[in-house]
Design a protein around this motif. Structure first.
Motif, PDB file in Angstrom:
ATOM      1  N   ASN A  72       0.841  -1.194   0.000  1.00 45.09           N
ATOM      2  CA  ASN A  72       0.000   0.000   0.000  1.00 45.09           C
ATOM      3  C   ASN A  72       0.879   1.247   0.000  1.00 45.09           C
ATOM      4  OD1 ASN A  72      -1.651   2.228   1.297  1.00 45.09           O
ATOM      5  ND2 ASN A  72      -3.204   0.627   1.180  1.00 45.09           N
ATOM      6  N   ASP A  73       0.494   2.254  -0.821  1.00 45.16           N
ATOM      7  CA  ASP A  73       1.317   3.460  -0.921  1.00 45.16           C
ATOM      8  C   ASP A  73       0.688   4.671  -0.241  1.00 45.16           C
ATOM      9  OD1 ASP A  73      -0.748   3.965  -2.655  1.00 45.16           O
ATOM     10  OD2 ASP A  73       0.517   4.382  -4.409  1.00 45.16           O
ATOM     11  N   ALA A  74      -0.345   4.460   0.601  1.00 44.66           N
ATOM     12  CA  ALA A  74      -0.967   5.575   1.327  1.00 44.66           C
ATOM     13  C   ALA A  74      -0.094   5.978   2.505  1.00 44.66           C
ATOM     14  CB  ALA A  74      -2.358   5.185   1.803  1.00 44.66           C
ATOM     15  N   ASP A  75       0.109   7.276   2.685  1.00 41.75           N
ATOM     16  CA  ASP A  75       0.993   7.769   3.734  1.00 41.75           C
ATOM     17  C   ASP A  75       0.371   7.758   5.127  1.00 41.75           C
ATOM     18  OD1 ASP A  75       3.143   8.219   2.104  1.00 41.75           O
ATOM     19  OD2 ASP A  75       2.707  10.338   1.758  1.00 41.75           O
ATOM     20  N   ASP A  76      -0.945   7.550   5.245  1.00 37.76           N
ATOM     21  CA  ASP A  76      -1.606   7.602   6.551  1.00 37.76           C
ATOM     22  C   ASP A  76      -2.220   6.261   6.935  1.00 37.76           C
ATOM     23  OD1 ASP A  76      -3.540   7.662   4.616  1.00 37.76           O
ATOM     24  OD2 ASP A  76      -4.701   9.299   5.497  1.00 37.76           O
ATOM     25  N   VAL A  77      -1.616   5.180   6.459  1.00 36.59           N
ATOM     26  CA  VAL A  77      -2.019   3.830   6.837  1.00 36.59           C
ATOM     27  C   VAL A  77      -0.928   3.260   7.736  1.00 36.59           C
ATOM     28  CG1 VAL A  77      -2.377   1.480   5.984  1.00 36.59           C
ATOM     29  CG2 VAL A  77      -3.470   3.407   4.841  1.00 36.59           C
ATOM     30  N   TYR A  78      -1.303   2.761   8.932  1.00 42.57           N
ATOM     31  CA  TYR A  78      -0.306   2.479   9.962  1.00 42.57           C
ATOM     32  C   TYR A  78      -0.153   1.003  10.337  1.00 42.57           C
ATOM     33  CZ  TYR A  78      -0.874   7.490  10.359  1.00 42.57           C
ATOM     34  OH  TYR A  78      -0.962   8.826  10.066  1.00 42.57           O
ATOM     35  N   SER A  79      -1.047   0.142   9.870  1.00 45.85           N
ATOM     36  CA  SER A  79      -0.956  -1.278  10.239  1.00 45.85           C
ATOM     37  C   SER A  79      -1.087  -2.163   9.009  1.00 45.85           C
ATOM     38  CB  SER A  79      -2.044  -1.656  11.246  1.00 45.85           C
ATOM     39  OG  SER A  79      -1.851  -1.007  12.482  1.00 45.85           O
ATOM     40  N   LEU A  80      -0.313  -3.238   9.017  1.00 45.05           N
ATOM     41  CA  LEU A  80      -0.305  -4.221   7.946  1.00 45.05           C
ATOM     42  C   LEU A  80      -0.313  -5.622   8.552  1.00 45.05           C
ATOM     43  CD1 LEU A  80       0.373  -5.556   5.145  1.00 45.05           C
ATOM     44  CD2 LEU A  80       2.769  -4.974   5.603  1.00 45.05           C
ATOM     45  N   TYR A  94      -4.568  -4.085   5.180  1.00 43.11           N
ATOM     46  CA  TYR A  94      -4.144  -2.799   5.727  1.00 43.11           C
ATOM     47  C   TYR A  94      -5.271  -2.162   6.530  1.00 43.11           C
ATOM     48  CZ  TYR A  94      -0.285  -3.266   2.459  1.00 43.11           C
ATOM     49  OH  TYR A  94       0.821  -3.731   1.778  1.00 43.11           O
ATOM     50  N   SER A  95      -4.876  -1.379   7.534  1.00 43.95           N
ATOM     51  CA  SER A  95      -5.850  -0.635   8.324  1.00 43.95           C
ATOM     52  C   SER A  95      -6.430   0.515   7.518  1.00 43.95           C
ATOM     53  CB  SER A  95      -5.195  -0.100   9.599  1.00 43.95           C
ATOM     54  OG  SER A  95      -4.102   0.743   9.278  1.00 43.95           O
ATOM     55  N   GLU A  96      -7.522   1.057   8.021  1.00 45.01           N
ATOM     56  CA  GLU A  96      -8.095   2.246   7.407  1.00 45.01           C
ATOM     57  C   GLU A  96      -7.170   3.443   7.666  1.00 45.01           C
ATOM     58  OE1 GLU A  96     -10.849   2.689   5.527  1.00 45.01           O
ATOM     59  OE2 GLU A  96     -10.988   0.497   5.473  1.00 45.01           O
ATOM     60  N   PRO A  97      -7.177   4.453   6.784  1.00 52.09           N
ATOM     61  CA  PRO A  97      -6.339   5.637   7.012  1.00 52.09           C
ATOM     62  C   PRO A  97      -6.591   6.252   8.392  1.00 52.09           C
ATOM     63  CG  PRO A  97      -7.239   5.677   4.801  1.00 52.09           C
ATOM     64  CD  PRO A  97      -7.907   4.530   5.508  1.00 52.09           C
ATOM     65  N   GLY A  98      -5.509   6.532   9.095  1.00 51.20           N
ATOM     66  CA  GLY A  98      -5.582   7.183  10.394  1.00 51.20           C
ATOM     67  C   GLY A  98      -5.869   6.274  11.565  1.00 51.20           C
ATOM     68  N   SER A  99      -6.182   5.002  11.328  1.00 48.41           N
ATOM     69  CA  SER A  99      -6.542   4.105  12.414  1.00 48.41           C
ATOM     70  C   SER A  99      -5.302   3.546  13.108  1.00 48.41           C
ATOM     71  CB  SER A  99      -7.383   2.942  11.884  1.00 48.41           C
ATOM     72  OG  SER A  99      -7.598   1.976  12.904  1.00 48.41           O
ATOM     73  N   GLU A 100      -5.357   3.494  14.442  1.00 47.04           N
ATOM     74  CA  GLU A 100      -4.316   2.835  15.223  1.00 47.04           C
ATOM     75  C   GLU A 100      -4.887   1.667  16.027  1.00 47.04           C
ATOM     76  OE1 GLU A 100      -0.991   4.872  16.795  1.00 47.04           O
ATOM     77  OE2 GLU A 100      -1.702   6.820  16.115  1.00 47.04           O
ATOM     78  N   ARG A 101      -6.027   1.167  15.608  1.00 44.16           N
ATOM     79  CA  ARG A 101      -6.641   0.025  16.265  1.00 44.16           C
ATOM     80  C   ARG A 101      -6.040  -1.272  15.735  1.00 44.16           C
ATOM     81  NH1 ARG A 101     -11.331   1.536  19.029  1.00 44.16           N
ATOM     82  NH2 ARG A 101     -11.889  -0.664  19.220  1.00 44.16           N
TER      83      ARG A 101
END
Length: 223
Positions: A163-171, A191-198
């Motif tokens: 994934n090349d989105a800059d605001d995705v934090y979990s894989l 991948y997580s949703e943008p901005g999510s840290e869950r």
């Protein structure tokens, strides 16, 4: 019922999208799931354990809402947080690393979860995570890859399709199933949703397969 697979790993096998599950045969070494990335940024690896009784546990160096850190459980052990390198210029944040191409990095940073599969464990789900506080930067840009090895043969989920989105934090790169002959590796790449840290939520199906639902678990403590 044992999870099925399509082929056995011999040497190094790179799993691409759409390929079937691969067996890593038992060896004298424990399994190791290792994620790698350039050293001037900071990712973390943790593992979600799916128990045969349907319960779940997390092995992680950091906690989440309602879940304290636990670095080992049922034969699964985190081998330590590498943090980030401060060498080579810059303070280590992702945003600073954008100024320097990946090819110029002096080495690769890794974190590893060691897996000696206990009979009580149906599967292990590795998760690669980077908190928002580390700055922006995609899994593709930082070439985050995951390798599962038995010390002889290896299965790689590399960054070619990341994934090349800059605001995705979990894989979640893969699911590692216990099998009578070793471990079966299934490429997942969720991948997580943008901005999510869950954290993801994981459940065991009646057929022994694992379902992974992104962003349905507790929120990570890292900020």
């Amino acid at each position: 019922m044992a999870i099925s697979f399509e082929k056995q790993a011999t040497g190094t096998v790179t799993l691409t999208k759409g390929e079937g599950r691969v067996l890593l045969r038992k060896s004298s070494e424990p399994l190791r799931a290792t994620a790698s990335w350039p050293p001037h940024t900071d990712y973390d690896v943790y593992a979600l354990l799916v128990m045969r009784d349907g319960s779940t546990r997390a092995v992680a160096m950091f906690g989440a809402d309602g879940q304290p850190p636990q670095t080992s459980f049922a034969g699964v052990r985190h081998l330590g947080d590498v943090g980030r390198s401060s060498g080579g210029g810059g303070g280590g944040l992702k945003g600073l690393f954008k100024r320097k191409p990946v090819e110029a990095a002096p080495s690769i940073a890794t974190e590893t979860v060691e897996i000696v599969l206990d009979d009580s464990v149906a599967a292990v789900v590795p998760v690669v995570y980077s908190a928002q506080s580390n700055g922006t930067g995609s899994f593709r840009r930082y070439q985050v890859s995951t390798t599962v090895t038995n010390g002889v043969d290896s299965v790689v989920i590399d960054a070619r399709d990341a994934n090349d989105a800059d605001d995705v934090y979990s894989l979640v790169p893969a699911v590692i199933y216990q099998h009578p002959d070793g471990a079966v590796i299934e490429r997942l790449e969720r991948y997580s949703e943008p901005g999510s840290e869950r954290r993801p939520a994981v459940t065991l199906g009646a057929d022994g397969s694992v379902s992974v639902q992104m962003d349905r678990g507790p929120e990570n403590d890292y900020k």
